[in-house]
Design a protein around this motif. Sequence first.
Motif, PDB file in Angstrom:
ATOM      1  N   ALA A  54       0.828  -1.211   0.000  1.00 15.45           N
ATOM      2  CA  ALA A  54       0.000   0.000   0.000  1.00 15.45           C
ATOM      3  C   ALA A  54       0.862   1.260   0.000  1.00 15.45           C
ATOM      4  N   ILE A  55       2.063   1.195   0.570  1.00 12.28           N
ATOM      5  CA  ILE A  55       2.968   2.356   0.541  1.00 12.28           C
ATOM      6  C   ILE A  55       3.360   2.665  -0.895  1.00 12.28           C
ATOM      7  N   GLU A  56       3.627   1.617  -1.696  1.00  9.87           N
ATOM      8  CA  GLU A  56       3.965   1.825  -3.106  1.00  9.87           C
ATOM      9  C   GLU A  56       2.757   2.359  -3.872  1.00  9.87           C
ATOM     10  N   MET A  57       1.563   1.905  -3.507  1.00 12.09           N
ATOM     11  CA  MET A  57       0.350   2.414  -4.154  1.00 12.09           C
ATOM     12  C   MET A  57       0.169   3.903  -3.834  1.00 12.09           C
ATOM     13  N   ILE A  58       0.442   4.285  -2.583  1.00 10.40           N
ATOM     14  CA  ILE A  58       0.352   5.697  -2.198  1.00 10.40           C
ATOM     15  C   ILE A  58       1.391   6.516  -2.951  1.00 10.40           C
ATOM     16  N   ALA A  59       2.593   5.954  -3.093  1.00  9.12           N
ATOM     17  CA  ALA A  59       3.649   6.669  -3.812  1.00  9.12           C
ATOM     18  C   ALA A  59       3.271   6.904  -5.270  1.00  9.12           C
ATOM     19  N   ALA A  60       2.515   5.966  -5.864  1.00  7.85           N
ATOM     20  CA  ALA A  60       2.104   6.116  -7.265  1.00  7.85           C
ATOM     21  C   ALA A  60       1.174   7.306  -7.458  1.00  7.85           C
ATOM     22  N   SER A  61       0.513   7.734  -6.391  1.00  2.00           N
ATOM     23  CA  SER A  61      -0.401   8.874  -6.499  1.00  2.00           C
ATOM     24  C   SER A  61       0.294  10.202  -6.233  1.00  2.00           C
ATOM     25  N   MET A  62       1.577  10.173  -5.855  1.00  2.00           N
ATOM     26  CA  MET A  62       2.307  11.402  -5.576  1.00  2.00           C
ATOM     27  C   MET A  62       2.816  12.034  -6.875  1.00  2.00           C
ATOM     28  N   ARG A  95       5.695  12.535  -8.194  1.00  2.00           N
ATOM     29  CA  ARG A  95       6.774  11.927  -8.981  1.00  2.00           C
ATOM     30  C   ARG A  95       6.244  10.939 -10.017  1.00  2.00           C
ATOM     31  N   PHE A  96       5.187  10.194  -9.665  1.00  2.33           N
ATOM     32  CA  PHE A  96       4.639   9.182 -10.580  1.00  2.33           C
ATOM     33  C   PHE A  96       3.291   9.614 -11.151  1.00  2.33           C
ATOM     34  N   ASP A  97       2.464  10.283 -10.365  1.00  2.00           N
ATOM     35  CA  ASP A  97       1.279  10.977 -10.846  1.00  2.00           C
ATOM     36  C   ASP A  97       0.307  10.046 -11.565  1.00  2.00           C
ATOM     37  N   ILE A  98      -0.376   9.229 -10.775  1.00  2.00           N
ATOM     38  CA  ILE A  98      -1.360   8.305 -11.346  1.00  2.00           C
ATOM     39  C   ILE A  98      -2.549   9.055 -11.946  1.00  2.00           C
ATOM     40  N   SER A  99      -2.675  10.342 -11.644  1.00  2.00           N
ATOM     41  CA  SER A  99      -3.789  11.131 -12.177  1.00  2.00           C
ATOM     42  C   SER A  99      -3.689  11.299 -13.693  1.00  2.00           C
ATOM     43  N   GLY A 138       6.119  -9.141  -7.487  1.00  2.00           N
ATOM     44  CA  GLY A 138       7.086  -8.300  -6.787  1.00  2.00           C
ATOM     45  C   GLY A 138       6.835  -8.277  -5.301  1.00  2.00           C
ATOM     46  N   CYS A 139       7.874  -7.890  -4.552  1.00  2.00           N
ATOM     47  CA  CYS A 139       7.748  -7.869  -3.094  1.00  2.00           C
ATOM     48  C   CYS A 139       8.607  -6.733  -2.522  1.00  2.00           C
ATOM     49  N   PRO A 140       8.098  -5.513  -2.451  1.00  2.00           N
ATOM     50  CA  PRO A 140       6.861  -5.071  -3.103  1.00  2.00           C
ATOM     51  C   PRO A 140       7.151  -4.559  -4.505  1.00  2.00           C
ATOM     52  N   PRO A 141       6.148  -4.539  -5.400  1.00  2.00           N
ATOM     53  CA  PRO A 141       6.364  -3.924  -6.715  1.00  2.00           C
ATOM     54  C   PRO A 141       6.469  -2.417  -6.593  1.00  2.00           C
ATOM     55  N   ARG A 142       7.244  -1.821  -7.479  1.00  2.13           N
ATOM     56  CA  ARG A 142       7.421  -0.371  -7.457  1.00  2.13           C
ATOM     57  C   ARG A 142       6.196   0.333  -8.026  1.00  2.13           C
ATOM     58  N   PRO A 143       6.064   1.636  -7.788  1.00  2.00           N
ATOM     59  CA  PRO A 143       4.924   2.377  -8.347  1.00  2.00           C
ATOM     60  C   PRO A 143       4.819   2.267  -9.864  1.00  2.00           C
ATOM     61  N   GLU A 144       5.983   2.176 -10.554  1.00  2.00           N
ATOM     62  CA  GLU A 144       5.941   2.022 -12.012  1.00  2.00           C
ATOM     63  C   GLU A 144       5.217   0.747 -12.415  1.00  2.00           C
ATOM     64  N   ALA A 145       5.349  -0.305 -11.592  1.00  2.00           N
ATOM     65  CA  ALA A 145       4.669  -1.563 -11.894  1.00  2.00           C
ATOM     66  C   ALA A 145       3.158  -1.398 -11.792  1.00  2.00           C
ATOM     67  N   LEU A 146       2.708  -0.612 -10.830  1.00  5.51           N
ATOM     68  CA  LEU A 146       1.276  -0.353 -10.703  1.00  5.51           C
ATOM     69  C   LEU A 146       0.766   0.452 -11.895  1.00  5.51           C
ATOM     70  N   LEU A 147       1.543   1.427 -12.343  1.00  4.26           N
ATOM     71  CA  LEU A 147       1.144   2.194 -13.522  1.00  4.26           C
ATOM     72  C   LEU A 147       1.084   1.305 -14.755  1.00  4.26           C
ATOM     73  N   ALA A 169       0.424  -1.911 -14.734  1.00  4.09           N
ATOM     74  CA  ALA A 169      -0.777  -2.732 -14.568  1.00  4.09           C
ATOM     75  C   ALA A 169      -2.023  -1.935 -14.920  1.00  4.09           C
ATOM     76  N   LEU A 170      -2.035  -0.660 -14.568  1.00  5.46           N
ATOM     77  CA  LEU A 170      -3.172   0.192 -14.892  1.00  5.46           C
ATOM     78  C   LEU A 170      -3.320   0.342 -16.401  1.00  5.46           C
ATOM     79  N   MET A 171      -2.192   0.503 -17.104  1.00  3.53           N
ATOM     80  CA  MET A 171      -2.254   0.595 -18.563  1.00  3.53           C
ATOM     81  C   MET A 171      -2.705  -0.723 -19.183  1.00  3.53           C
ATOM     82  N   ALA A 172      -2.270  -1.856 -18.588  1.00 11.31           N
ATOM     83  CA  ALA A 172      -2.715  -3.158 -19.086  1.00 11.31           C
ATOM     84  C   ALA A 172      -4.217  -3.332 -18.886  1.00 11.31           C
ATOM     85  N   LEU A 173      -4.737  -2.850 -17.758  1.00 12.76           N
ATOM     86  CA  LEU A 173      -6.171  -2.919 -17.511  1.00 12.76           C
ATOM     87  C   LEU A 173      -6.927  -2.021 -18.492  1.00 12.76           C
ATOM     88  N   GLN A 174      -6.369  -0.860 -18.803  1.00 10.55           N
ATOM     89  CA  GLN A 174      -7.009   0.031 -19.771  1.00 10.55           C
ATOM     90  C   GLN A 174      -7.094  -0.622 -21.148  1.00 10.55           C
TER      91      GLN A 174
END
Length: 205
Positions: A43-51, A53-57, A136-145, A147-152
């Motif tokens: 969840a820390i990496e998920m929170i970082a993805a919204s900051m 630097r990575f800007d999930i918006s 990953g353990c844990p996956p980085r925020p880039e990995a979440l981004l 995954a989001l693109m793969a879902l899109q």
Amino acid sequence: MIDETLRNELKRQGVFTTNLAELYNWGRKNSLWPLQFGLACCAIEMIAASMARFDISRFGAEVFRPSPRQADLMIVAGTVTKKMAPQVVRLYNQMPEPKYVIAMGACAISGGPFKQGYNVLKGIDRYIPVDIHIPGCPPRPEALLHALMALQKKIESDKLRGGGRPRHLDPEQPSEFPVPECGAHDLVPTKNHTLWNPKPILRKS
């Protein structure tokens, strides 16, 4: 159907053509609202993805909703204990269709380094359908981004009618799943048999 060559030529002239399915999927893929909850260190990496630097918006997914009734994307970020599994399934059931699930990290996928623990669920896909797995353990925020693109891309290819329709457009597919209960020694049931039916591993002697 319009010819692809003609469509590209019209784009060059500033004229964009589309159909109802493309417009519908375009709106859904660019307005994913994740559910605001986390389970462990992922969840820390998920929170970082919204900051910043990575800007999930940038992907239209910055609106983390505090209520499952306002969310359509569940990110299972972290270790799912057997005590927490019923709450995760209950939250999933309260989300409106169409809804999607991302299992983030080794713990959410298979139990991770705690797989042998008596209190850890060996993968959230035993109870709810998972669309994207992030190792990953844990996956980085880039990995979440990623995954989001793969879902899109998955949402973009959905059909509105005919064969191969997504689950939420198929009346035969369930929208809710049984919530397990804590039994004397394990969850009851131990898995959702309609979802989790792995093929047996045949080992050569």
